[in-house]
Structure formats: C-alpha cells, structure tokens
Design an enzyme around this catalytic site. Structure first.
Site, short mmCIF file in Angstrom:
data_model
loop_
_atom_site.label_atom_id
_atom_site.label_comp_id
_atom_site.label_asym_id
_atom_site.label_seq_id
_atom_site.Cartn_x
_atom_site.Cartn_y
_atom_site.Cartn_z
CG HIS A 256 23.91 32.38 75.70
ND1 HIS A 256 22.77 31.62 75.71
CD2 HIS A 256 23.55 33.62 76.13
CE1 HIS A 256 21.76 32.36 76.14
NE2 HIS A 256 22.20 33.58 76.40
CD GLU B 37 22.79 27.95 74.77
OE1 GLU B 37 23.18 29.12 74.94
OE2 GLU B 37 21.80 27.67 74.07
CB SER C 67 19.23 34.85 76.28
OG SER C 67 19.83 34.66 77.54
#
Length: 506
Positions: free
Chosen positions: A414, A320, A191
């Site tokens: 995610h 995600e 990330s």
C-alpha cells in the site's frame, strides 16, 4: 519570488530551479470558533501581498500523522484549509492541464505538505500544473455531529468532502492565473484520497469541477449510512464526557463548541480505535450518505449511472496489506480477524467460498493477501463494473517491487505506487529502495505510471497499449517490468468476493 493575483488577493511564491511553488494558499475561511463543524465558508480577501512561501498547518490529527521529514511533524490546527500549487516556469503556448492530488491517511492522518506531494517532477515531466490541498480530518471532517445541532449552533455533515469541493471550486476560479486550464482538471488520490475521488464522482456539488479521475488503492465502500454515522457520533460525544447526549438537551452542542480541539480529536480517536479493534475492515471516519450532500452510496450511484460520467483510472497494488500487517492493525490480516470480518457480511457461505479462492490459507501470506483484497481490490472491482457501463474506465494492478522491498516482506504494498507516480524513483528514497538492484526496472515502472497518468490528464485516456475495462473482457494493465495487459486477472477471487460489502458498524 513569483506574484500571482487570485480572486482573493495577491500571493507570492518561490522560484525553485525550473518550477514555481505557492504554499498554503487559503481556499476557505479558517473553520474555527463558530465555523467549527460548519461547511467551508468563503475566504476573506486581503490587500497587499500574501506570502505563500512556507507551509502553514496540517489538519488536526495525531502528532506523528503529519510527519513530513526528519525534522519532525508539521504543526496541526483547525485552521488548515489551504492548498499548494506547483507550475513549470517555462512559458506555455496554451493553458496547462491541471492535476489535483488528494492525500490519503484513512481520513484521520496526512498532509499536503509532504515533499513528494509537491509534484515538482510530475509537473516538469508532463508540463502540467499540480495542486495539493488539506481537508479536515477525523472528528473535524468525518464525524457527523449534525444530530446535535441547535437553533443557534448548527452542525453540517460531510465536512471533509465539502472541503474537497471547496478546493476544487478555488481551482476553477483561480488556476488560469497560474497558467492552468480550468476546463481540464484531473483529480487523483491514493487510499482515503482515492476514496475521496470515488465519493466526488457521486457528489452533485462537484459537477463540472473536474473532468477525469484517478483512484489509487481506494477502499471504495467505506461510506456510512446515516444511522451508522449517528451511532458513531454518539460514541465520540460520550468519550468527550457529555453525560446527557440527548440532542434536545444542548449539552453535546455546547461541548462540541467549547471543548479544546485536541480533546475532541482524542475522543474521536478512541472511538475509532474501538471500532477497528472490534470490527477489522470497517472504518467509521468516512463520508456519510446523508441524502443531501452525498445522496447515495458512491458505489450504488456509480452503478446506477447517477455519478459524474468522467473517464476514470482505478486500481490497486498486489500486496496492499503487507504494510498494515507490519505496522497497523486496522486491516484484517490474520485468520481470526478475517473470520470476524467475513462472518459479519451476512452470507453464510462467504468465508468458505473466499477461503477456497486463496490457496494456502490460513498461511500468513494468504491471509494478508486476502485482507488487502477485502478492503481494497474487492470494492475496486465494483467501481470498475459500475463505472465502465457509463464512461471510459481503465483498470490497473501494480505488481512491481524492487528486490530489497521484496526481501523485506512488503512487495507492491500500500502507498508504494506514490513513489513512481510522483517521480521519486530517481530521488534518495528511490535509490535507497534499489540498493539490492532493480533501479532500471523501477525507472521503467515510473515511466509507465507517469506516461499513462499524464496522457490521461491531457486527453482523457492513457496510452494506446492500455485498453478500456469492460465487464465482458475486464482488461487490466499489470504495471510491472515489463508491463502487460491481462484479461480478468484473479477471476476465481473476483467471483468469490462478488456482492460482498463492508459489514455495518455495530
């Protein structure tokens, strides 16, 4: 206990089964007092033995952002520039490869003290050294207050990025004492940590400090222009209660120097929340292209061959945005948010073109997939295209999720990749996620990640079953059970997003 002599003094770590761990070793001076909003400074050496058996402070952030377990969050402080080292206890016949992890959290949350990030399982399985570190977040690391510098109170830009370079310099000076090879350092992050990997590729000061990179779910075009950063910094200063924000008045410098850390954090957090509310998909706490420490936008530098030409693995997860849809509104995951984001990109036909590439839109599922692709996959393709022209580059997409995770509506969401990368499938959390089945498949996915990540860290390339990415073929490793290689997956979507960048802050 295990004592190691570093360039700054002796540190004492812990023996834990087959590994040794050293926690919260300082890699820079505490950025407090006159060092607030300044570039990281050298550590002051110490005499005697410094205990490195407990975690110190996380970077300044919202209290729950530094939650590390059921006991609650880690304490936060401006005095946070520390790192952790995990090494196998078994003797080595040669210096071990070093893997340096950069945590995520949108540049506003997170800590290296999260148990998963210790890398104990990864270190043992691959016979590598794992390093993790803190860096300044939010107002203290990713808001550029340099406009408000005075002759007696200078402020620098890109402080979080500078912290990351300082941590990598520490690795170069000291990791050999822990059995690591300073000439074989892989940085990997997820990330915002993956965005940091991309940014470090384009940071001249990071030259020679690492030799390969892995970027997991990078929002790769988050960087700000100098003007965008200036506008946002002014909003933060206004939220701090400064009446005269003219840089020549000195009022802003005085407030930024004397205000309490939490007051500054809250002022920036309000400004961040306002941007996310008005401009979903744009994130204002990010590295700034200042023409100095970060001379070019990282994606542009990579495409132009002006980034560090080291081997790179970069990829995303298929789902995600499902995590954000459930708990976080910072990503555009509804038709309304997507319309706002796409209409600001400057291409009158963009929304029509992109919508046509997502069958079923505006269904919830299609909108969430589109939002995740907009923030993560779209800029990742730009990095793949640019970097593959200059250095070995490898693309992946994580598709796998156990049945329970799919039934919960998350899929390969995610941060889900962190569990298999760090070897968490055979932990309590991994077994909990496979209560509805899929444990053996999840273990296979873990092996796929770790075998390739460790091969890459050791020799600069994943296993032979994973071909390089080129613009002509676009080979992508699909991490699933079983894993496979696809050529140019989601081609129609890739073409629809071509040339799109995150719109400027207003």
């Amino acid at each position: 206990m295990v004592d190691i002599t570093t360039a700054d003094g002796v540190v004492r770590g812990l023996r834990r089964r087959r590994i040794a761990q050293w926690r919260s070793i300082p890699f820079a001076a505490p950025p407090v007092g006159d060092l607030r909003f300044r570039a990281p400074q050298p550590v002051e050496s110490w005499s005697g033995v410094r205990m490195a058996t407990e975690y110190g402070f996380a970077a300044m952030q919202q209290r729950d952002g530094a939650r590390i377990g059921p006991r609650g969050p880690q304490p936060t402080s401006e005095d946070c520039l520390t790192l952790n080292v995990t090494a196998p206890l078994a003797p080595a016949t040669a210096p071990r490869p070093v893997m340096v992890f950069i945590h995520g959290g949108g540049y506003v949350l997170g800590t290296s003290a999260l148990r998963l990030y210790s890398g104990a399982r990864l270190a043992l399985r691959g016979d590598v050294i794992v390093v993790s570190f803190n860096y300044r977040l939010g107002a203290f690391g990713y808001v550029d207050f340099s406009e408000f510098s005075t002759a007696t109170r200078p402020f620098e830009s890109n402080l979080g990025l500078r912290d990351q370079v300082a941590a990598l310099r520490w690795v170069q000076r000291n990791i050999a004492a822990f059995g690591g090879d300073p000439n074989n350092v892989t940085i990997f992050g997820e990330s915002a940590g993956a965005h940091a990997v991309v940014s470090l590729l384009a940071t001249p000061a990071a030259a020679g400090l690492f030799h390969r990179g892995i970027a997991q779910s990078a929002p790769a075009d988050w960087s700000l222009t100098a003007e965008e950063a200036r506008i946002f910094a002014r909003r933060c200063v206004e939220n701090l209660g400064v009446d005269n924000i003219d840089a020549t008045s000195g009022e802003a410098a005085e407030a930024l120097t004397s205000a309490g850390a939490n007051d500054i954090r809250k002022a920036a957090d309000r400004a961040i929340a306002d941007v996310l509310w008005r401009q979903p998909g744009s994130f204002p706490a990010a590295p700034v292209v200042d023409g100095d420490f970060l001379p070019m936008d990282p994606i542009d530098a990579i495409a132009a061959g002006r980034a560090h030409a080291v081997p790179l693995i970069i990829g995303t997860n298929r789902d995600e945005a499902t995590l954000f849809k459930r708990w976080d509104r910072s990503l555009p995951t509804t038709p309304g948010q997507l319309h706002v984001a796409l209409s600001r990109c400057g291409d009158a036909d963009l929304e029509k073109r992109v919508v046509a590439a997502y069958p079923g839109y505006p269904s919830r599922r299609a909108a969430v997939r589109m939002g995740g692709d907009f923030v993560f996959w779209r800029p990742t393709v730009e990095v793949l295209e640019g970097h593959s022209r200059h250095a070995p580059t490898y693309a992946y997409r994580l598709d796998y999720a156990p049945r329970a995770v799919q039934l919960a509506g998350f899929g390969a969401t995610h941060a889900f990749d962190l569990i298999p990368v760090f070897g968490g499938v055979d932990s309590a959390i991994g077994r909990g996620l496979t209560v509805a089945g899929g444990y053996r498949d999840f273990l296979a996915v873990q092996r796929e990640f770790q075998d390739n990540w460790l091969s890459f860290a050791r020799k600069g390339e994943p296993l032979p079953s994973w071909p390089q990415y080129t613009e002509q073929r676009r080979s992508t490793r699909i991490i699933d059970s079983p894993a496979r290689v696809e050529v140019d997956p989601d081609r129609a979507k890739r073409l629809a997003w071509h040339g799109v960048r995150v719109p400027a802050l207003v």
